[in-house]
Write a protein that holds these residues in place. Structure first.
Motif, PDB file in Angstrom:
ATOM      1  N   SER A  81      37.879   5.288  54.835  1.00 59.15           N
ATOM      2  CA  SER A  81      36.521   5.754  54.563  1.00 59.15           C
ATOM      3  C   SER A  81      36.023   6.725  55.625  1.00 59.15           C
ATOM      4  O   SER A  81      34.941   7.296  55.479  1.00 59.15           O
ATOM      5  CB  SER A  81      35.554   4.572  54.470  1.00 59.15           C
ATOM      6  OG  SER A  81      35.886   3.747  53.379  1.00 59.15           O
ATOM      7  N   LEU A  82      36.782   6.915  56.689  1.00 56.87           N
ATOM      8  CA  LEU A  82      36.369   7.816  57.763  1.00 56.87           C
ATOM      9  C   LEU A  82      36.328   9.265  57.274  1.00 56.87           C
ATOM     10  O   LEU A  82      37.087   9.650  56.380  1.00 56.87           O
ATOM     11  CB  LEU A  82      37.336   7.699  58.951  1.00 56.87           C
ATOM     12  CG  LEU A  82      37.306   6.375  59.687  1.00 56.87           C
ATOM     13  CD1 LEU A  82      38.444   6.317  60.701  1.00 56.87           C
ATOM     14  CD2 LEU A  82      35.967   6.188  60.374  1.00 56.87           C
ATOM     15  N   PRO A  83      35.452  10.072  57.869  1.00 60.48           N
ATOM     16  CA  PRO A  83      35.389  11.485  57.475  1.00 60.48           C
ATOM     17  C   PRO A  83      36.746  12.163  57.669  1.00 60.48           C
ATOM     18  O   PRO A  83      37.410  11.977  58.679  1.00 60.48           O
ATOM     19  CB  PRO A  83      34.352  12.080  58.432  1.00 60.48           C
ATOM     20  CG  PRO A  83      33.547  10.915  58.894  1.00 60.48           C
ATOM     21  CD  PRO A  83      34.472   9.735  58.890  1.00 60.48           C
ATOM     22  N   GLY A  84      37.149  12.920  56.697  1.00 53.76           N
ATOM     23  CA  GLY A  84      38.432  13.614  56.742  1.00 53.76           C
ATOM     24  C   GLY A  84      39.556  12.785  56.162  1.00 53.76           C
ATOM     25  O   GLY A  84      40.315  13.260  55.324  1.00 53.76           O
ATOM     26  N   ALA A  89      42.924   9.265  50.613  1.00 52.29           N
ATOM     27  CA  ALA A  89      42.930   7.952  49.962  1.00 52.29           C
ATOM     28  C   ALA A  89      43.321   8.072  48.478  1.00 52.29           C
ATOM     29  O   ALA A  89      42.810   8.947  47.776  1.00 52.29           O
ATOM     30  CB  ALA A  89      41.569   7.291  50.087  1.00 52.29           C
ATOM     31  N   PRO A  90      44.210   7.197  47.999  1.00 50.40           N
ATOM     32  CA  PRO A  90      44.620   7.255  46.600  1.00 50.40           C
ATOM     33  C   PRO A  90      43.596   6.652  45.640  1.00 50.40           C
ATOM     34  O   PRO A  90      43.666   6.880  44.437  1.00 50.40           O
ATOM     35  CB  PRO A  90      45.902   6.447  46.580  1.00 50.40           C
ATOM     36  CG  PRO A  90      45.745   5.465  47.681  1.00 50.40           C
ATOM     37  CD  PRO A  90      44.955   6.179  48.740  1.00 50.40           C
ATOM     38  N   ILE A  91      42.638   5.876  46.170  1.00 51.11           N
ATOM     39  CA  ILE A  91      41.583   5.275  45.357  1.00 51.11           C
ATOM     40  C   ILE A  91      40.257   5.453  46.086  1.00 51.11           C
ATOM     41  O   ILE A  91      40.219   5.962  47.201  1.00 51.11           O
ATOM     42  CB  ILE A  91      41.855   3.780  45.070  1.00 51.11           C
ATOM     43  CG1 ILE A  91      41.937   2.970  46.366  1.00 51.11           C
ATOM     44  CG2 ILE A  91      43.123   3.612  44.240  1.00 51.11           C
ATOM     45  CD1 ILE A  91      42.052   1.478  46.161  1.00 51.11           C
ATOM     46  N   GLY A  92      39.180   5.005  45.477  1.00 56.03           N
ATOM     47  CA  GLY A  92      37.855   5.173  46.056  1.00 56.03           C
ATOM     48  C   GLY A  92      37.669   4.458  47.380  1.00 56.03           C
ATOM     49  O   GLY A  92      38.317   3.450  47.660  1.00 56.03           O
ATOM     50  N   THR A  93      36.795   5.018  48.201  1.00 53.06           N
ATOM     51  CA  THR A  93      36.486   4.444  49.515  1.00 53.06           C
ATOM     52  C   THR A  93      34.983   4.257  49.640  1.00 53.06           C
ATOM     53  O   THR A  93      34.235   4.536  48.703  1.00 53.06           O
ATOM     54  CB  THR A  93      36.975   5.365  50.642  1.00 53.06           C
ATOM     55  OG1 THR A  93      36.253   6.585  50.581  1.00 53.06           O
ATOM     56  CG2 THR A  93      38.472   5.634  50.540  1.00 53.06           C
ATOM     57  N   ASN A  94      34.539   3.834  50.800  1.00 57.79           N
ATOM     58  CA  ASN A  94      33.115   3.675  51.084  1.00 57.79           C
ATOM     59  C   ASN A  94      32.515   4.915  51.726  1.00 57.79           C
ATOM     60  O   ASN A  94      31.425   4.848  52.265  1.00 57.79           O
ATOM     61  CB  ASN A  94      32.891   2.492  52.040  1.00 57.79           C
ATOM     62  CG  ASN A  94      33.207   1.167  51.392  1.00 57.79           C
ATOM     63  OD1 ASN A  94      33.171   1.048  50.181  1.00 57.79           O
ATOM     64  ND2 ASN A  94      33.520   0.188  52.197  1.00 57.79           N
ATOM     65  N   HIS A  95      33.234   6.033  51.694  1.00 57.18           N
ATOM     66  CA  HIS A  95      32.758   7.243  52.370  1.00 57.18           C
ATOM     67  C   HIS A  95      31.468   7.726  51.723  1.00 57.18           C
ATOM     68  O   HIS A  95      31.377   7.881  50.504  1.00 57.18           O
ATOM     69  CB  HIS A  95      33.804   8.350  52.297  1.00 57.18           C
ATOM     70  CG  HIS A  95      33.349   9.621  52.911  1.00 57.18           C
ATOM     71  ND1 HIS A  95      33.227   9.792  54.275  1.00 57.18           N
ATOM     72  CD2 HIS A  95      32.970  10.787  52.360  1.00 57.18           C
ATOM     73  CE1 HIS A  95      32.797  11.008  54.523  1.00 57.18           C
ATOM     74  NE2 HIS A  95      32.630  11.646  53.379  1.00 57.18           N
ATOM     75  N   ALA A  96      30.454   7.930  52.543  1.00 54.99           N
ATOM     76  CA  ALA A  96      29.184   8.481  52.082  1.00 54.99           C
ATOM     77  C   ALA A  96      29.038   9.893  52.624  1.00 54.99           C
ATOM     78  O   ALA A  96      29.109  10.097  53.834  1.00 54.99           O
ATOM     79  CB  ALA A  96      28.019   7.617  52.572  1.00 54.99           C
ATOM     80  N   PRO A  97      28.898  10.886  51.756  1.00 52.83           N
ATOM     81  CA  PRO A  97      28.772  12.252  52.235  1.00 52.83           C
ATOM     82  C   PRO A  97      27.532  12.413  53.126  1.00 52.83           C
ATOM     83  O   PRO A  97      26.515  11.758  52.872  1.00 52.83           O
ATOM     84  CB  PRO A  97      28.646  13.098  50.977  1.00 52.83           C
ATOM     85  CG  PRO A  97      28.764  12.198  49.832  1.00 52.83           C
ATOM     86  CD  PRO A  97      28.819  10.788  50.328  1.00 52.83           C
ATOM     87  N   PRO A  98      27.607  13.274  54.139  1.00 54.35           N
ATOM     88  CA  PRO A  98      26.449  13.451  55.035  1.00 54.35           C
ATOM     89  C   PRO A  98      25.274  14.100  54.366  1.00 54.35           C
ATOM     90  O   PRO A  98      25.288  14.734  53.404  1.00 54.35           O
ATOM     91  CB  PRO A  98      27.003  14.324  56.153  1.00 54.35           C
ATOM     92  CG  PRO A  98      28.263  14.912  55.659  1.00 54.35           C
ATOM     93  CD  PRO A  98      28.725  14.084  54.519  1.00 54.35           C
TER      94      PRO A  98
END
Length: 98
Positions: A81-84, A89-98
């Motif tokens: 989920s880290l930026p970059g 990732a092959p599936i969805g993550t918890n990444h939230a766009p800034p």
């Protein structure tokens, strides 16, 4: 013909056992890298060993996520989920766009 068969067998073995193998080997290499850093300091060799272990560990979790469409551990989900890194990732993550 024999080379193609060996490649196919190798691909099947990686698919079947690659996830656990990469995660275990990655954890051992991370441990070695941390020990080297602790005993000898952060030399380029120690840091590259640590980075190789982290890469192998991440590869094992990537294979698991691709195969099972879920993350094996919360740590892997947080790592991807880290930026970059979320782009890999092959599936969805918890990444939230800034």
């Amino acid at each position: 013909m024999a080379v193609a068969a060996l490649i196919a067998i190798g691909a099947l073995l990686i698919w079947a056992f690659g996830s656990i193998t990469a995660r275990l080997i990655g954890a051992l290499i991370i441990f070695e890298g941390l020990l080297r850093i602790g005993y000898t300091g952060a030399s380029p060799l120690s840091v590259s060993i640590l980075a190789t272990g982290i890469g192998a560990w991440l590869l094992g979790h990537w294979i698991w996520a691709y195969k099972h469409r879920t993350w094996r551990t919360r740590l892997a989900l947080n790592a991807y989920s880290l930026p970059g890194l979320h782009h890999l990732a092959p599936i969805g993550t918890n990444h939230a766009p800034p």
